[in-house]
Motif scaffolding. Sequence first.
Motif, PDB file in Angstrom:
ATOM      1  N   PHE A 129     -10.453 -22.860  22.528  1.00 33.22           N
ATOM      2  CA  PHE A 129     -10.227 -21.472  22.147  1.00 33.22           C
ATOM      3  C   PHE A 129     -11.473 -20.882  21.485  1.00 33.22           C
ATOM      4  O   PHE A 129     -11.881 -19.755  21.792  1.00 33.22           O
ATOM      5  CB  PHE A 129      -9.034 -21.405  21.188  1.00 33.22           C
ATOM      6  CG  PHE A 129      -8.309 -20.097  21.203  1.00 33.22           C
ATOM      7  CD1 PHE A 129      -7.488 -19.761  22.255  1.00 33.22           C
ATOM      8  CD2 PHE A 129      -8.438 -19.198  20.155  1.00 33.22           C
ATOM      9  CE1 PHE A 129      -6.802 -18.552  22.277  1.00 33.22           C
ATOM     10  CE2 PHE A 129      -7.770 -17.992  20.162  1.00 33.22           C
ATOM     11  CZ  PHE A 129      -6.952 -17.666  21.220  1.00 33.22           C
ATOM     12  N   SER A 130     -12.086 -21.629  20.575  1.00 32.35           N
ATOM     13  CA  SER A 130     -13.285 -21.153  19.886  1.00 32.35           C
ATOM     14  C   SER A 130     -14.463 -21.013  20.847  1.00 32.35           C
ATOM     15  O   SER A 130     -15.250 -20.068  20.751  1.00 32.35           O
ATOM     16  CB  SER A 130     -13.645 -22.119  18.742  1.00 32.35           C
ATOM     17  OG  SER A 130     -12.615 -22.171  17.783  1.00 32.35           O
ATOM     18  N   SER A 167     -12.516 -24.785  14.766  1.00 33.08           N
ATOM     19  CA  SER A 167     -11.449 -25.453  15.518  1.00 33.08           C
ATOM     20  C   SER A 167     -10.475 -26.172  14.588  1.00 33.08           C
ATOM     21  O   SER A 167      -9.260 -26.136  14.811  1.00 33.08           O
ATOM     22  CB  SER A 167     -12.053 -26.425  16.529  1.00 33.08           C
ATOM     23  OG  SER A 167     -12.882 -27.378  15.905  1.00 33.08           O
ATOM     24  N   VAL A 210      -7.275 -27.907  21.669  1.00 33.90           N
ATOM     25  CA  VAL A 210      -7.041 -26.493  21.987  1.00 33.90           C
ATOM     26  C   VAL A 210      -7.904 -25.597  21.108  1.00 33.90           C
ATOM     27  O   VAL A 210      -8.441 -24.588  21.565  1.00 33.90           O
ATOM     28  CB  VAL A 210      -5.551 -26.153  21.837  1.00 33.90           C
ATOM     29  CG1 VAL A 210      -5.310 -24.664  22.099  1.00 33.90           C
ATOM     30  CG2 VAL A 210      -4.708 -26.986  22.792  1.00 33.90           C
ATOM     31  N   GLY A 211      -8.057 -25.961  19.847  1.00 30.45           N
ATOM     32  CA  GLY A 211      -8.893 -25.169  18.944  1.00 30.45           C
ATOM     33  C   GLY A 211     -10.338 -25.109  19.412  1.00 30.45           C
ATOM     34  O   GLY A 211     -10.988 -24.062  19.333  1.00 30.45           O
ATOM     35  N   LEU A 257      -8.027 -23.685  13.034  1.00 31.73           N
ATOM     36  CA  LEU A 257      -6.887 -23.368  13.899  1.00 31.73           C
ATOM     37  C   LEU A 257      -5.863 -24.496  13.878  1.00 31.73           C
ATOM     38  O   LEU A 257      -4.654 -24.250  13.864  1.00 31.73           O
ATOM     39  CB  LEU A 257      -7.371 -23.116  15.330  1.00 31.73           C
ATOM     40  CG  LEU A 257      -8.274 -21.892  15.531  1.00 31.73           C
ATOM     41  CD1 LEU A 257      -8.680 -21.768  16.997  1.00 31.73           C
ATOM     42  CD2 LEU A 257      -7.596 -20.610  15.056  1.00 31.73           C
ATOM     43  N   TRP A 296     -11.845 -16.870  11.128  1.00 32.51           N
ATOM     44  CA  TRP A 296     -12.070 -17.476  12.441  1.00 32.51           C
ATOM     45  C   TRP A 296     -12.894 -16.544  13.325  1.00 32.51           C
ATOM     46  O   TRP A 296     -13.857 -16.970  13.974  1.00 32.51           O
ATOM     47  CB  TRP A 296     -10.744 -17.809  13.119  1.00 32.51           C
ATOM     48  CG  TRP A 296     -10.951 -18.378  14.501  1.00 32.51           C
ATOM     49  CD1 TRP A 296     -11.239 -19.679  14.816  1.00 32.51           C
ATOM     50  CD2 TRP A 296     -10.931 -17.657  15.738  1.00 32.51           C
ATOM     51  NE1 TRP A 296     -11.405 -19.815  16.178  1.00 32.51           N
ATOM     52  CE2 TRP A 296     -11.222 -18.583  16.769  1.00 32.51           C
ATOM     53  CE3 TRP A 296     -10.698 -16.335  16.089  1.00 32.51           C
ATOM     54  CZ2 TRP A 296     -11.279 -18.222  18.110  1.00 32.51           C
ATOM     55  CZ3 TRP A 296     -10.760 -15.957  17.426  1.00 32.51           C
ATOM     56  CH2 TRP A 296     -11.045 -16.900  18.416  1.00 32.51           C
ATOM     57  N   SER A 342     -14.234 -20.323  24.023  1.00 30.23           N
ATOM     58  CA  SER A 342     -13.974 -19.121  24.824  1.00 30.23           C
ATOM     59  C   SER A 342     -14.391 -17.861  24.072  1.00 30.23           C
ATOM     60  O   SER A 342     -14.967 -16.934  24.657  1.00 30.23           O
ATOM     61  CB  SER A 342     -12.485 -19.049  25.185  1.00 30.23           C
ATOM     62  OG  SER A 342     -12.087 -20.180  25.929  1.00 30.23           O
ATOM     63  N   GLY A 343     -14.119 -17.838  22.770  1.00 31.12           N
ATOM     64  CA  GLY A 343     -14.544 -16.694  21.966  1.00 31.12           C
ATOM     65  C   GLY A 343     -16.044 -16.534  21.934  1.00 31.12           C
ATOM     66  O   GLY A 343     -16.571 -15.413  22.018  1.00 31.12           O
ATOM     67  N   PHE A 346      -1.782 -25.543  19.223  1.00 37.30           N
ATOM     68  CA  PHE A 346      -3.067 -25.552  18.525  1.00 37.30           C
ATOM     69  C   PHE A 346      -3.235 -26.809  17.661  1.00 37.30           C
ATOM     70  O   PHE A 346      -4.347 -27.143  17.274  1.00 37.30           O
ATOM     71  CB  PHE A 346      -3.210 -24.313  17.637  1.00 37.30           C
ATOM     72  CG  PHE A 346      -3.649 -23.082  18.377  1.00 37.30           C
ATOM     73  CD1 PHE A 346      -4.976 -22.909  18.728  1.00 37.30           C
ATOM     74  CD2 PHE A 346      -2.743 -22.108  18.730  1.00 37.30           C
ATOM     75  CE1 PHE A 346      -5.397 -21.780  19.416  1.00 37.30           C
ATOM     76  CE2 PHE A 346      -3.140 -20.974  19.418  1.00 37.30           C
ATOM     77  CZ  PHE A 346      -4.474 -20.811  19.767  1.00 37.30           C
TER      78      PHE A 346
END
Length: 546
Positions: free
Chosen positions: A411-412, A380, A407-408, A383, A182, A414-415, A396
């Motif tokens: 979250f991805s 995503s 959410v995945g 996750l 990931w 944001s990374g 997730f």
Amino acid sequence: MTVVETRERICHNPSGISPPFPAIFAMEYAIGIYKPFGCHVENLELCVQKSREESIEMSFKSREEAPASGECNGVEYVGVDVDEGAAPPSVVNSKKVSVVPLVFLIFYEVSGGPFGIEDSVKAAGPLLALLGFLIFPFIWSIPEALVTAEMGTMFPENGGYVVWVSSALGPYWGFQLGWMKWFSGVIDNALYPILFLDYLKSTVPALSSGLPRIAVALALIVVLTYLNYRGLTIVGWTAVLLGLFSILPFLVMGLVSIRKLKPSRWLVVEKDVDWSLFLTTLFWNLNYWDSISTIAGEVKNPKNTIPIALFCALILVVRGYFFPLLIGTGALPLHPELWKAGYFSDVAKTIGGIWLSWWIAGAAAASNMGMFLAEMSSDSFQLLGMAERGMLPSFFAKRSRYGTPLVGILFSTSGVLLLLWMSFEDTIAAENFLYCFGMVLEFIAFVRLRIKYPAASRPYKIPLGTIGSILMCIPPTMVICVMVVLSPLKVKVVSLIAFIFGLLLWPFLRCAERKKWLKFSVSSHLPELHGENAENINVPLVDILT
């Protein structure tokens, strides 16, 4: 009367009282149709007794709780009209990805076109560059694609390689693989908005730096993230359109360049070959075949679709690299120092004029959009698959109304935003390093499952036998060792920190589960990975399936 017909007649209960499902299952188990997880031959009598007790309890359920006529909900059958790509109940109406979109999703996971291969000519000259993109697929891409085809059809669910490794080596190493893959994918995805702008800045100078560049990069990320949110089928068909737009200008350039080609130019080799740059370029442009496994649960008929899509994508990727290199190096005099990212636009301008140059630049930008979409989908859904297996908190596993991992995706994304600051060279080296660690675990899992469970069901099986399949993994493993050695010290340090973080993250999440700080659960629609009780905690999934 067949077993299926018998079951359907029993399920069709005119009285409205819940039918004795466990008793049916015990009967089917006895003749080899139904295989409840954790219920083995030596425990059959106990299973039947338990089924009888459950059927008595279920007979007191109300009419409203009874299933509709002809339905037996919440169970999994083996060998009787099973939909291998069956989705969880929450997304049963979601559209599945078919062969053509899946081919282009793989194309963008791995390649996206010849944009980024220019450094291979700069590092080693035309001859080695051409040979590299013909030979390296046999050393790396084909073995990885074959392993993905076999394991992806053996475990056709979201999470992909995480599930393979968890089944072979246990959930701890499955989690470590998931974390490294990931993080590697997010690092990879942070490249594409920057490359998108780099290809357009020659046409739009305002995108070279400053606020306009930042604003366009952020807007691009938002738009592509929204497309991922809207559904994987939309992403898949968008990838098809972007792929055709990216491939067509090179077909046109090939036709225009025929009279200008000089075969002698293909035979030039650089005197001082930069092996580090050369191998890194080959590796970066020919890996990530396994990424498509993380969306296997969203694929229509995955046991047939995944191998076909991988085969078609392999041909598309290799041809998409080799022929543009053949054209660019054969139609123009060699100037190795000019061969860097974006040089195909200059090649197109010399061969066909400014209109073809703009088309190539637009195709490069579209390619980066496609790669972002495909990578975001893979990351995503990975996750989501890990959450469905209880490795990550349950939030997730939350899906949007379009069936996508909400959410995945966030979250991805944001990374990606946090990693936009990294330089191109450091980004490639860091993702390659982490990816290598992950692939080592995948090859170990593949070999272990082949040796320990040779009779396990494999809808697609590599036609080399067990020994041949193991030997096939040796060359790519040697490539991994070379890539690790060639990585800069700074990249090794950063990657080591990321690896240690993953080692610490697992016990933290297990502590959070025990103390109920976060909610974890295994989705009911998935087969058990480790049995149903403490005695079976170390039993791999294939022990149960076979």
